[in-house]
Design a protein around this motif. Structure first.
Motif, short mmCIF file in Angstrom:
data_model
loop_
_atom_site.label_atom_id
_atom_site.label_comp_id
_atom_site.label_asym_id
_atom_site.label_seq_id
_atom_site.Cartn_x
_atom_site.Cartn_y
_atom_site.Cartn_z
N ILE A 63 0.54 -0.75 0.00
CA ILE A 63 -0.01 -0.11 0.14
C ILE A 63 0.64 1.00 -0.12
O ILE A 63 0.95 2.29 -0.53
N PRO A 118 -1.55 3.78 -14.00
CA PRO A 118 -2.39 3.25 -13.11
C PRO A 118 -4.30 4.28 -13.40
O PRO A 118 -5.14 4.19 -13.41
N GLU A 169 -11.63 2.01 -12.05
CA GLU A 169 -11.14 2.55 -10.72
C GLU A 169 -9.43 3.07 -11.02
O GLU A 169 -9.23 1.88 -12.38
N PRO A 170 -8.38 3.40 -10.71
CA PRO A 170 -6.98 3.32 -10.61
C PRO A 170 -5.95 1.91 -10.12
O PRO A 170 -6.33 1.93 -9.19
N GLY A 198 -3.14 0.25 -4.58
CA GLY A 198 -2.59 1.18 -3.21
C GLY A 198 -3.01 2.61 -3.89
O GLY A 198 -2.78 3.61 -3.19
N TYR A 199 -2.55 2.24 -5.67
CA TYR A 199 -3.05 4.62 -5.86
C TYR A 199 -4.34 4.90 -4.80
O TYR A 199 -4.20 6.27 -4.93
N VAL A 200 -6.03 3.92 -4.58
CA VAL A 200 -6.47 4.40 -4.01
C VAL A 200 -6.49 4.58 -2.63
O VAL A 200 -7.76 4.47 -1.58
N HIS A 201 -5.66 3.84 -1.92
CA HIS A 201 -5.54 3.79 -0.44
C HIS A 201 -5.97 6.02 0.45
O HIS A 201 -5.53 6.31 -0.44
N LYS A 202 -7.04 5.30 0.95
CA LYS A 202 -7.35 6.84 1.05
C LYS A 202 -7.20 6.74 2.79
O LYS A 202 -7.38 7.34 3.55
N GLY A 203 -6.42 5.70 3.69
CA GLY A 203 -6.55 5.60 5.23
C GLY A 203 -7.76 5.68 5.82
O GLY A 203 -7.98 6.50 6.69
N ILE A 204 -8.78 4.67 4.92
CA ILE A 204 -9.46 4.39 5.60
C ILE A 204 -9.60 3.96 6.92
O ILE A 204 -10.74 4.15 7.99
N SER A 236 -10.97 0.40 -4.79
CA SER A 236 -11.21 0.62 -2.89
C SER A 236 -11.40 0.31 -2.30
O SER A 236 -10.83 1.23 -1.09
#
Lengths: 521, 170
Positions: free
Chosen positions: A125, A171, A178-179, A199-205, A517
């Motif tokens: 990630i 990406p 999605e990327p 890991g490109y859309v890792h948003k720290g959820i 995502s």
């Protein structure tokens, strides 16, 4: 939720002469020594259990690593081990379970805990521009920490030899998707190897979950993967309700199931069209997109949201159905099932599309089992897994689905399963609507005490979602983990497209339709 | 084949005709049609970029191409490369891991170009808020012409946003 497997696994561990400490539930859990962490996985593997998920959490003094195993018909078993202060490594499960490999790479990135004996130590990630020492899920790392951007390089798998070449994709992909990055090694038209870089859309959820109350967290859970918003919110709420020691009313549980089955139908219908479109059959695409739109419009009218976001809340559901709503939903569900049945017959007769999908991207059943593939990707290769039946959460404890399984593991099999599941979901929706129990829409929410936790598995349209949540002081979330089925099914895509011609990759990719995502969190 | 033709005839045209009924799409569609004909010689090419969304916005952008909205009839099509595009339609809070890719995509679009930020996340960060993993709203990374709110924005909201952006194009 069914946790009978816990006792079974505990006895197997004891037979192997390893220490195991049982904690009564609900939900029950087992604690083992750090040094036995991989040995327990070996025992589970030899007993034929699958790995559901592996994740970590920070404790007051050190860290804990958790794993969930499952086996039909005994449900789930939760195991954990603790790492004392200063200990920052644990034995890797990857030698026993392929699916653990990426989960452990994520644990290493986000907690800085080293999976010992892991065959692939590359970051996952954490992209190359992150600072070396940044481990965001540690409690001393503030959620809004600004990180300087560094330089670096991700070492992709390479191949040498005459005629071997690389195709980097992404990406940013060539469609409305999605990327993510795909690195193909190809010879002529054939794919030799596909390597995914996500890991490109890792948003720290996961970090963003910390400190939220249950309602705010449910809103975020509903946005882990927008196309599975009902299922993710349900998984979170079920885990949170377990921690709070309350249960949604039979009416609320049934409403949730109606929403979840409708979500399954909408996504299956949309994807069947899109898969056919990737094989140049526009007719099917247009028919399916029309049906999907009609579903979205009715959802908006009855539930206030086209994709059904925020309809599942801790303690129950957001909106009730009146008699008119029940009639409208039942009527449309039946019409969808009838039209999809008609389209299925046309699909079966369409030789040009059949030619493209049969034998494309086939996965052998034993490989699917090794990976633990979920949802239609697994069921199309004889992996008989369905959390609705296996975890038996309400209302499926009283109305289990007829789970369809087939072999072949190719695009055709994945399509076939999805056509069948539309019919089964329609049957369930009709049944739930006809027998919608009376009762309150929502139970009053009481925040769980400090340290209370829960675990839930929900069958989303894509496959089993696992969620684990632990509350801290003041009813705020201390740690929340969600394992989208994509975390595992992305591995299936890599395997499926070996020796597939490059132009058939989109067809295969769509037939899996993994969430970026949901995977990247 | 006969069955397919029969089905097509039976279903008929579900596309909502511009300027006929009271539906917002139809009015918007007529305006859109006119704006595109005048300013883009009948054709507007959009490159969609997901810079970190939950994929909810993508579902609604996909819906623009379904037979009800059929946005292509107004001359709008989604293209595979930013180099073919007049407009970027960007979704998601920009994730840290996508920031560079978004900048590169923006740079690859020939001038003059338009940017529409679609969805609450793209407009102001949305549910994901302020995080180590995010660069935040799209305007933090590239210039934005029009913001479309909604979680996700409906197809009608998206058409309205595209139309507003066209109004800005000179």
């Amino acid at each position: 939720m069914k946790f009978r497997l816990s006792e079974h696994l505990a006895s197997l561990i004891a037979v192997a002469d390893l220490d195991v400490e049982r904690t009564e539930g609900p939900p029950p859990s087992l604690r083992v020594d750090r040094d036995d962490w991989a040995a327990v996985a070996r025992i589970a593997r030899e007993a034929g259990m699958r790995l559901v998920a592996e994740w970590a959490a920070q404790e007051k003094d050190g860290f804990s690593v958790h794993a969930a195993y499952a086996q039909n018909p005994n449900g789930y078993a939760l195991v954990k081990t603790t790492l004392n202060a200063g200990v920052e490594g644990f034995p890797s499960l990857a030698p026993h379970y392929v699916a653990a490999a990426r989960m452990e790479r994520a644990i290493h990135d986000l907690f800085g805990l080293m999976p010992l004996g892991h065959p692939d130590p590359r970051p996952w990630i954490k992209h190359e521009h992150w600072p070396e020492g940044a481990h965001p899920l540690r409690k001393d790392f503030a959620a809004d920490t600004g990180m300087p951007r560094g330089e670096g390089r991700y070492p992709f798998i390479e191949a040498e030899g005459e005629g071997v070449y690389e195709i980097p994709v992404g990406p940013v992909h060539a469609g409305i998707i999605e990327p993510g990055h795909f690195r193909f090694l190809a010879v002529g038209e054939q794919i030799l190897n596909l390597e995914e870089r996500l890991g490109y859309v890792h948003k720290g959820i996961e970090k963003s979950m910390e400190g939220r109350d249950a309602f705010s967290a449910a809103r975020l859970a509903a946005r882990i993967s927008g196309d599975a918003t009902v299922a993710h919110a349900w998984a979170f709420c079920l885990a949170a309700e377990q921690a709070a020691g309350l249960e949604a009313s039979p009416r609320a549980a049934t409403l949730r199931a109606i929403l979840c089955e409708r979500e399954r139908m909408a996504n299956h219908i949309g994807d069947i069209g899109a898969i056919c479109n990737d094989a140049a059959w526009g007719f099917m695409h247009m028919q399916c997109q029309r049906l999907r739109e009609e579903m979205a419009r009715l959802h908006r009218r009855l539930f206030g949201h086209r994709l059904l976001m925020d309809c599942v809340l801790p303690g129950g559901a957001a909106r009730d159905l009146d008699a008119e709503g029940i009639e409208a939903l039942a009527g449309q569900t039946q019409a969808m099932a009838r039209e999809m049945n008609e389209l299925f017959e046309m699909y079966e007769d369409q030789t040009s599309i059949r030619e493209r999908v049969i034998d494309s991207g086939a996965i052998q059943s034993r490989h699917a089992r090794d990976l633990g593939l979920l949802g239609y990707a697994g069921r199309s290769a004889e992996c008989d897994i369905d959390a609705r039946r296996d975890a038996a959460y309400p209302p499926y404890d009283r109305h289990p689905p007829q789970v369809k399984v087939c072999k072949g593991g190719d695009v055709s099999a994945r399509l076939w399963i999805r056509f069948q599941e539309i019919q089964e979901s329609a049957r369930l929706v009709q049944k739930f609507l006809a027998e919608l129990p009376a009762g309150p829409l929502r139970e009053p929410w009481t925040a769980p005490r400090d340290g209370r936790w829960g675990f839930a598995a929900i069958e989303s349209w894509r496959g089993e979602i696992a969620a684990w949540v632990r509350f801290g002081a003041g009813g705020k979330i201390d740690r929340c983990y969600a394992r989208d089925p994509s975390m595992i099914n992305w591995l299936g895509l890599e395997l499926a497209v070996r020796e597939v011609p490059v132009p058939d990759f989109p067809l295969n990719n769509k037939s899996f339709n993994c969430s970026y995502s949901g995977h990247d969190l | 084949m006969q069955r397919m033709l029969r089905k097509i005839i039976r279903v008929g045209t579900v596309t909502e005709p511009p300027g006929k009924a009271d539906n917002r799409i139809e009015t918007l569609g007529a305006l859109l049609d006119e704006a595109i004909r005048r300013r883009f010689q009948g054709s507007l090419a959009i490159r969609q970029v997901d810079a970190g969304s939950c994929n909810g916005c993508e579902l609604e952008i996909h819906a623009l191409n379904n037979p009800y909205y059929d946005i292509e009839r107004f001359g709008i099509h989604f293209v595979a490369s930013p180099r073919h595009a007049d407009m970027l339609l960007v979704t998601g809070p920009v994730s840290r891991n996508m920031e560079t890719a978004l900048r590169m995509t923006y740079d690859a679009v020939p001038n003059p170009k338009l940017v529409v930020a679609a969805g609450d996340c793209a407009v102001r960060g949305g549910e994901f808020g302020c995080s180590y993993a995010l660069s935040g709203k799209v305007a933090n990374v590239i210039p934005v012409d029009v913001a479309v709110q909604g979680c996700p924005p409906t197809p009608a909201d998206l058409i309205q946003g595209i139309l507003t952006a066209l109004g800005l194009a000179r």
